[in-house]
Design an enzyme around this catalytic site. Structure first.
Site, PDB file in Angstrom:
ATOM      1  CD  GLU A 142     104.033  49.894  25.457  1.00  0.00           C
ATOM      2  OE1 GLU A 142     104.561  50.815  25.992  1.00  0.00           O
ATOM      3  OE2 GLU A 142     103.102  49.403  25.795  1.00  0.00           O
TER       4      GLU A 142
ATOM      5  CG  ASP B 251      99.930  53.558  25.803  1.00  0.00           C
ATOM      6  OD1 ASP B 251     100.935  54.309  26.176  1.00  0.00           O
ATOM      7  OD2 ASP B 251      99.517  52.593  26.011  1.00  0.00           O
TER       8      ASP B 251
ATOM      9  CD  GLU C 157      97.707  50.852  31.544  1.00  0.00           C
ATOM     10  OE1 GLU C 157      98.756  50.575  31.863  1.00  0.00           O
ATOM     11  OE2 GLU C 157      97.542  50.983  30.285  1.00  0.00           O
TER      12      GLU C 157
END
Ligand code: GCW
Length: 706
Positions: free
Chosen positions: A408, A380, A301
């Site tokens: 998240e 993820d 990322e």
């Protein structure tokens, strides 16, 4: 104008009444050294509240905390201080795995005459024994208490904070943090008042955690300096955690030699770079002798990494391992490496494959003090994913599983989602057959040939496995935003000690501590709310393991196509006929083939793929019939109606215990449940409407779809 009173910080799982059974008795601590001092301080504090006493050596006692003698008959050992080599991780202990404590965290609990006795295997065992006594309450003093030995399954039990030093313009003070600011930093500075860090350390020790990474794996400009000119801040934090047996780790920037060191390169094979890391690391240990190790996100990322220099991840990790080896500390190197600039039109690239494609070929090339840290799923931290095949593909590499406590993708601490049932499935997964070792057993055994398998109780050595988890705390007065999300934090440490522990039993333990004297009605209601809350969340969000469907960027709330035409590699491929990702070897991306048998075959075949992962592995028509007997489309409708309905029931269940819960806690949870209900209905309506419009197939039960 008068100042507002400071907010009352919620005591989490250590409210004063939990100390009553111990604090009202006579307690003796037959050991010396820092951990014994911490234990004495805790005992004194409890006794001052409840009228008990700390007995002098040889004095009368109802509870004795002592260290196992090194040889039978020897006097109790004293505990070395932080500068003593035996206190440190590493080669000091002959045969111990690098990076792991030489002395055991374990302890024996039992009765001797009229006293309860904790006999610790090593210094830190004193602390863990103390907190076991707290957990047991009056039961710890039962004359019929049977002898038990406790020892953690995982030697390194670490919480990774994604805390930023400077407030990030998009991610804020804590990346993916849903509980306010950082406990450590505020607006670019170390907090002046670190009292809460001390309270936090105590809570973590009570749950069994023994390490904390203080900064975000995305190391920005300000945070990079924690390694060098701002190391003093890390040392200050370490001095607070140390008392509770918690070592501090640091996320580092792979490009630090360039960013901080004025070198023209960060090439891991360049001698100047290697020297820089060795010298820098020596300085870290000169300042913090019990420093825990590094954590690295590289080539991921947008972070820098060895690929820039045409080097492998083994080259990168081994360079840092070499700098840390003289100090007996590990580098945790993350396997979260994938192409985040993928072309969505390209159906051959599969993000799920990436970690295995990158890392499996490197097995055998990592130094012994490298720990490859692997997210539990191949994508993820989704609500439902298969266990990452990387965790079964590298028998010669030390590995850590990474869980995400911060919610998240699981409701961001607005939704109630008790995660241990998911983690238990992960830790209990038997990749190579139904009677093969679980993931937890494999990880705690260490790599093949390392000789660092979990040893018997008598060994006094701690297991080699590593369990890591992304923390969910912040400066919120309830620690975790949602007060009931504290249970997730508590459970990580408990599962790291006993991965096969029933999540409902852990919840029960947490309830006893957090809600002292909870009457059966409250206990029952909390179980009703929490035991299945992960499955409830799954029901009203992305179906059958397909994942995502969240709003891009912040990841809260539904947006079915939000990520569909983006470069992130997170697609569901829904069209008018069907949905799901074909990851089979026969016709898809081949991801299923990354598993060992029998799971490679089970996932490959439509007839044996578990329903809950069907759309992770297969693209199927909406009319495909699940093992449950319903079609995919009807399953989507049914689970979404049921999930949202369930949240309404949770709301009324919570209202029914208003008389039994502290009004502050009750109000906060009530507010969160209202938002969860609103959001669950939004999810229900968007998902149902989307698939109704795509498929044209009506709900068999005729419920409203828009
Ligand atoms: O899930 C993603 C998050 C990023 C995070 C990244 C990672 C710290 O959206 O915020 O960055 O994973 O795990 O590195």
């Amino acid at each position: 104008m008068t100042d507002l009173p400071p907010p009352v910080i919620h005591p989490a799982w250590l409210p004063p009444p939990t100390w009553r059974p111990l604090g009202s008795r006579r307690v003796r601590v037959d050991a010396s050294g820092p951990f014994a001092d911490t234990v004495r301080d805790e005992v004194s504090r409890a006794c001052s509240l409840f009228g008990g006493s700390l007995s002098p050596a040889g004095g009368p006692a109802d509870l004795i905390l002592t260290l196992a003698p090194e040889d039978s008959g020897a006097a109790p050992r004293s505990v070395p201080d932080a500068s003593d080599a035996a206190f440190r991780f590493g080669p000091a202990a002959p045969g111990a795995a690098p990076g792991f404590p030489a002395a055991g965290d374990g302890f024996r609990l039992g009765r001797r005459g009229t006293a309860t006795v904790v006999t610790a295997d090593g210094p830190s065992g004193l602390l863990y024994g103390l907190f076991e006594v707290i957990r047991r309450g009056e039961g710890a003093f039962d004359p019929a208490l049977a002898d038990e030995h406790h020892e953690p399954a995982f030697g390194l039990r670490v919480l990774d904070h994604w805390d930023n030093v400077d407030v990030h313009p998009v991610m804020g003070q804590v990346e993916r943090g849903y509980a306010g600011g950082s406990l450590f930093w505020h607006a670019g500075r170390l907090r002046d008042d670190l009292t809460r860090v001390g309270d936090y350390a105590r809570l973590l020790a009570a749950s069994g955690i023994n390490a904390v990474t203080v900064n975000n794996v995305n190391v920005h400009a300000g945070e990079a300096h924690l390694l060098t000119d701002r190391l003093g801040e890390v040392a200050t934090i370490a001095s607070i955690f140390r008392r509770y047996g918690i070592r501090v780790h640091l996320s580092i920037d792979f490009a630090a030699p360039v960013v901080l060191g004025d070198l023209p390169t960060a090439d891991p094979l360049d001698p100047r770079v290697r020297r820089w890391w060795a010298d820098t690391t020596d300085r870290v240990f000169a300042t913090i002798p019990d420093f825990g190790g590094y954590l690295v996100k590289a080539d991921s990322e947008g972070r820098p990494g060895p690929f820039t220099y045409g080097r492998t991840h083994a080259d990168g990790a081994d360079m840092l391992a070499a700098a840390l080896a003289p100090h007996g500390a590990p580098v945790r190197w993350r396997a979260f490496v994938y192409n985040h600039r993928q072309d969505w039109r390209d159906r051959s690239t599969d993000r799920a494959r990436a970690a295995h494609d990158h890392f499996a070929p490197l097995d055998g090339q990592f130094a012994d003090n490298v720990i490859l840290q692997v997210k539990h799923g191949p994508m993820d931290f989704q609500t439902r994913e298969p266990v990452s095949p990387v965790l079964f593909a590298m028998r010669h590499t030390r590995q850590a599983v990474e869980l995400q406590v911060t919610q998240e993708y699981t409701g961001q601490q607005k939704h109630l989602c008790y995660l241990p049932p998911m983690w238990s499935e992960v830790l209990g997964f038997r990749a190579t057959g139904d009677s093969a070792p679980t993931l937890a057993e494999r990880l705690s055994a260490g790599p093949a040939g390392s000789g660092s398998a979990v040893e018997g109780a008598a060994s006094g050595r701690t297991a080699a496995g590593v369990l890591s988890a992304v923390a969910n705390v912040g400066d919120d007065r309830f620690w975790t935003g949602h007060p009931l999300a504290q249970a997730n934090l508590y459970a990580v440490g408990r599962l790291a000690w006993a991965p096969d522990r029933d999540p409902a039993a852990i919840l029960d333990e947490w309830i006893s501590l957090t809600f002292p004297d909870a009457p059966p009605r409250l206990r029952h209601t909390l179980h009703t709310l929490m035991d299945d809350s992960w499955r409830t969340y799954e029901h009203y969000t992305a179906p059958l393991g397909v994942g995502f469907m969240v709003r891009p960027g912040h990841h809260y709330g539904p947006d079915v196509d939000g990520y569909e035409y983006t470069p992130w590699g997170t697609y569901h491929f829904a069209d008018r006929d069907g949905v799901g990702v074909d990851r089979t070897v026969a016709t898809g991306t081949g991801f299923a083939g990354q598993y060992p048998a029998p799971w490679s075959d089970r996932y490959e075949s439509l007839s044996s793929c578990p329903d809950e992962l069907l759309l992770f592995f297969h693209h199927v028509p909406y009319t495909h019939v699940l093992h449950s007997g319903t079609t995919v489309i009807q399953h989507i409708y049914d689970t979404h109606f049921a999930g949202a309905q369930r949240v309404a029931e949770m709301q009324s269940a919570w209202q029914s215990v208003a008389d039994l819960v502290d009004p502050d806690v009750h109000a906060r949870v009530t507010g969160r449940l209202a938002e969860q209900h609103r959001s669950a209905e939004e999810w229900r309506d968007q998902i149902n409407t989307y698939f109704h419009r795509k498929s044209g197939i009506p709900d068999a039960k005729g419920r409203p779809i828009h």
